[in-house]
Design an enzyme around this catalytic site. Structure first.
Site, mmCIF file in Angstrom:
data_model
loop_
_atom_site.group_PDB
_atom_site.id
_atom_site.type_symbol
_atom_site.label_atom_id
_atom_site.label_comp_id
_atom_site.label_asym_id
_atom_site.label_seq_id
_atom_site.Cartn_x
_atom_site.Cartn_y
_atom_site.Cartn_z
ATOM 1 N N ASP A 178 13.928 25.867 -10.514
ATOM 2 C CA ASP A 178 13.500 27.204 -10.103
ATOM 3 C C ASP A 178 14.450 27.698 -9.051
ATOM 4 O OD1 ASP A 178 12.700 25.415 -8.170
ATOM 5 O OD2 ASP A 178 10.911 26.531 -7.647
ATOM 6 N N GLY A 179 14.711 28.968 -9.109
ATOM 7 C CA GLY A 179 15.596 29.575 -8.117
ATOM 8 C C GLY A 179 14.847 30.633 -7.350
ATOM 9 N N ALA A 200 13.961 33.116 -10.573
ATOM 10 C CA ALA A 200 13.669 32.705 -11.947
ATOM 11 C C ALA A 200 13.103 31.293 -12.015
ATOM 12 C CB ALA A 200 14.958 32.760 -12.766
ATOM 13 N N ASP A 209 27.875 33.932 -5.931
ATOM 14 C CA ASP A 209 26.821 33.001 -5.513
ATOM 15 C C ASP A 209 27.176 31.581 -5.947
ATOM 16 O OD1 ASP A 209 24.539 32.386 -4.181
ATOM 17 O OD2 ASP A 209 23.172 32.934 -5.803
#
Ligand SMILES: Nc1ncnc2c1ncn2[C@@H]1O[C@H](COP(=O)(O)OP(=O)(O)OP(=O)(O)O)[C@@H](O)[C@H]1O
Length: 728
Positions: free
Chosen positions: A409-410, A413, A522
């Site tokens: 998981d970020g 998302a 990123d």
């Protein structure tokens, strides 16, 4: 001004497919949902399902340019409209709704001929009047262009459609009931009163709020003081009272404003939702403005944020309060605060503090990999903890994908391993739940656009994507070895050969992106996905283009703040403009982390301010014993990447061609000698600066580069290591 770089005499031939030069369109043959392949254009023909008003999920074609809503699927009734968010945005979604949707979906699978319905639709839409709509009292809203099709016969369906696209629980929560001319002089009551190219203001109430709507993007901010904010709260239904945009900009000093991340807890049942927000000179212009931005990020059920309390219990009432002791705040609307709100439960603790053992000294020997880093995003788009509900797939995807497990998981998302029953293949499914789409639409459009275009062996492939009921679903190539962050967490650090192999993949992918004018923005271990290269080594693929963007064609610099604190380049924080070299800075930080297990810049107590100060100073070292057995070549390479002077920082191509990278860390003793010389010069310059400059340490490394050039003359050895003058 000289620059130093390491390179091989002959650039090694890159055996991977080379992209065409920058700005040359990238080719991609996408595998579509139905298993066919095609260009991006005919990928539009893959009609992806979408939720309709009556609850049925229907197809939404993928990459596209318009939002067409219509009863007959071809956009042929009064509801048929095209919504373009901004003429400049890269993509927006093509959405068709209607009883006869399948006809329309079919028209997208056909080649575009005069018989197909889409061209007719587009032809009609191209004749539509284009008008722009603003939100009443919202000085931050950029406005939305809207083509008024000749099928739009009355005000009611128009206002219903605008309500769907422009309103949410914070912005005009009661929907659109009135439309005014931009000056508020007239109310529009008939569809024929709209004039092509004009702007209008949509409102829930019949009270028009006079603002300079056309200049909403760059308002003059009036700095609030305690006295002039009196009675500020509770003045409007939709948020803090509109600021007095016509006021002269305040001369109140903002010298206390520096890049700082604040964390805001949404009050309510525990564990509470947590949002992070970056403040700097651009995003913190006044207390009111920060509050308004937070209102749109945090989205309290009760509407606007009216009070913020620091965890210490102190209420924030001025801009300065965001830059003092408290950096975690609890947000309230009309709710009353209770003592219990200030107690953080353990599930929340993980989300609030980025390091375990948040307090306490970070002695050199205790330095460690920071916790998973959250990306910074501007544009009022905070980081919302992903919603577990996203696990429930929409009906149309449920048949196709079987969820196997959560991969990661970020910030925005959740990524699951799935079985794609149609392709009979395991894939990754990235889900951006609709609550995380708010404020990030442009970034998501960009991510989809970039992912649709790129094709490179070291970049994760996107096969397909869908949008259902506001949430996005991306079918991705499954990478099985986990991400570099997890790997480093397990093994702590990598040897030089393994590091060089990974950096070679990463540099190769960045050459491809930069050559094509794309910045990733990123780069961090969490976004580098590993897969086995042989029994003992890995290669990687670059993932998560959630912050990717295209370099402006006119060579202007980007200024949007984004990145991830540990890996963010100083020029991003300084807001002096940046370019693709933000990516090579991040690679330097990652290379450092790979080899020793901790980052070059790390603050005591996880203090963000201190971290940013260190990054801006650009000073770091290679402490013993962690770095005792590393080659001088890799340390010199890191110094050439983690270089605050953008002019001397290596490009992706120079990095890729670096001898340590190309030879997988197997370098000659001459190279080592020269590298050691370069290191001594640079580190010596830091130390001298620190002795003379005291605590705040922003300086140009050009001084040290000058010194280096003195040593460098005649220092080239076997062409493997040369000092190169990049300035006259
Ligand atoms: N294709 C993939 N295969 C395997 N695992 C993946 C894949 N894509 C993502 N993951 C895992 O899911 C995690 C989160 O994915 P991703 O970084 O795309 O989410 P995000 O919410 O956009 O992240 P961020 O916090 O950087 O915005 C990754 O760190 C990785 O562990």
């Amino acid at each position: 001004m000289p620059a130093v770089c390491f390179r091989t005499t002959d650039s090694p031939r890159n055996t991977l497919p080379r992209p065409s030069p920058r700005k040359t369109p990238m080719k991609r043959t996408a595998q579509t949902a139905n298993g066919t392949t095609g260009s991006r254009n005919n990928r539009k023909s893959v009609a992806a399902p979408r939720q309709t008003d009556d609850g049925d999920e229907q197809a939404t074609p993928r990459a596209s340019t318009f939002d067409v809503r219509g009863k007959d699927g071809a956009g042929d009734d009064a509801h048929s409209n095209v919504v373009e968010s901004e003429p400049t945005s890269m993509t927006s979604s093509l959405v068709i709704e209607g009883d006869n949707f399948n006809n329309a979906a079919q028209s997208f699978t056909e080649p575009l001929t005069s018989q197909s319905t889409l061209p007719r639709t587009l032809e009609r839409l191209s004749k539509a009047k284009r008008v722009r709509f603003y939100r009443n009292g919202d000085q931050y809203y950029k406005g939305q262009w809207y083509p008024l099709s000749d099928r739009m016969k009355s005000m009611k369906p128009l206002m219903e459609d605008l309500t769907k696209t422009m309103c949410d629980s914070v912005a005009l929560p009661h929907g659109i009931r009135h439309i005014f001319t931009i000056d508020g002089a007239n109310r529009i009551t008939d569809i024929d009163q709209f004039e092509d190219g004009e702007s209008y203001v949509c409102s829930s109430s019949d009270v028009f709020k006079s603002l300079d709507y056309a200049n909403a993007r760059e308002p003059f901010w009036c700095l609030a003081t305690t006295s002039n904010r009196g009675g500020r709260f509770g003045q409007t239904d939709n948020g803090p009272a509109p600021l007095n945009v016509s006021a002269e900009p305040s001369n109140e000093p903002r010298d206390f404003v520096y890049p700082r991340i604040i964390t805001v807890i949404r009050n309510g049942n525990k564990p509470r939702r947590v949002v992070r927000h970056l403040l700097n000179k651009k995003t913190a212009r006044s207390f009111d403005q920060v509050l308004t931005d937070l209102t749109s990020i945090v989205k309290l059920d009760s509407g606007a944020i009216r009070k913020l309390y620091g965890l210490s219990g102190k209420q924030a009432t001025t801009l300065r309060d965001f830059f003092e002791e408290d950096h975690i705040f609890i947000a309230y609307g009309n709710e009353k605060s209770t003592a219990d709100d200030f107690l953080v439960v353990s599930e929340e603790h993980k989300r609030l503090y980025t390091r375990s053992g948040n307090r306490g000294n970070l002695a050199l020997g205790n330095r460690s990999l920071p916790a998973r880093n959250e990306s910074l995003r501007e544009d009022r788009s905070g980081s919302v903890i992903p919603d577990e509900m996203a696990r429930r797939l929409p009906l149309d995807l449920e048949g196709r994908f079987e969820i196997k497990r959560l991969l990661g998981d970020g910030n925005t998302a959740l990524v699951y391993e799935v079985l794609d029953r149609e392709q009979v293949e395991r894939r990754a499914l990235k889900i951006i739940a609709k609550e995380n789409v708010v404020g990030k639409q442009e970034l998501i459009d960009c991510e989809l656009s970039v992912m649709s275009r790129v094709e490179h062996p070291f970049i994760v492939k996107m096969y397909d994507y869908w949008m259902f009921d506001g949430s996005y679903y991306m079918s991705l190539e499954l990478i099985t070895g986990g991400d570099l962050f997890e790997h480093l967490y397990k093994v702590r650090k990598l040897n030089e050969r393994q590091s060089a192999r990974l950096i070679r993949c990463l540099a190769d992918s960045l050459c491809y992106l930069h050559d094509n004018g794309i910045l990733h923005r990123d780069i961090k271990p969490e976004n580098l996905l590993l897969y086995p290269y042989n029994e003992t080594e890995f290669e990687l693929k670059l993932a998560d283009f959630g912050l990717a963007c295209e370099l402006p064609a006119d060579e202007t610099q980007l200024t949007t703040i984004c990145g991830t604190p540990t890996y963010v380049a100083p020029e991003v924080l300084l807001e002096t403009g940046y370019d693709e070299k933000v990516d090579t800075w991040a690679v330097g930080v990652i290379l450092y982390v790979m080899l020793c297990g901790f980052p070059p810049f790390q603050a005591l107590d996880g203090n963000q301010t201190e971290l940013f100060t260190q990054i801006l100073a650009g000073h770091f070292n290679f402490p013993s014993p962690s770095w005792d057995n590393t080659s001088a070549s890799v340390r010199a390479l890191i110094l050439c990447l983690v270089d605050i002077d953008r002019d001397t920082r290596l490009t992706a191509r120079q990095l890729f061609e670096n001898v340590w990278v190309q030879n997988l860390a197997d370098v000659s003793s001459e190279n080592e000698m020269m590298a050691q010389l370069a290191i001594d010069t640079k580190i010596g310059a830091y130390n001298r600066m620190e002795e003379t400059e005291g605590e705040y340490l922003y300086y140009s490394r050009r001084t040290s580069m000058d010194e280096l050039s003195e040593c460098g003359h005649g220092g080239s050895q076997d062409g493997e290591f040369v000092f190169r003058r990049s300035y006259s």
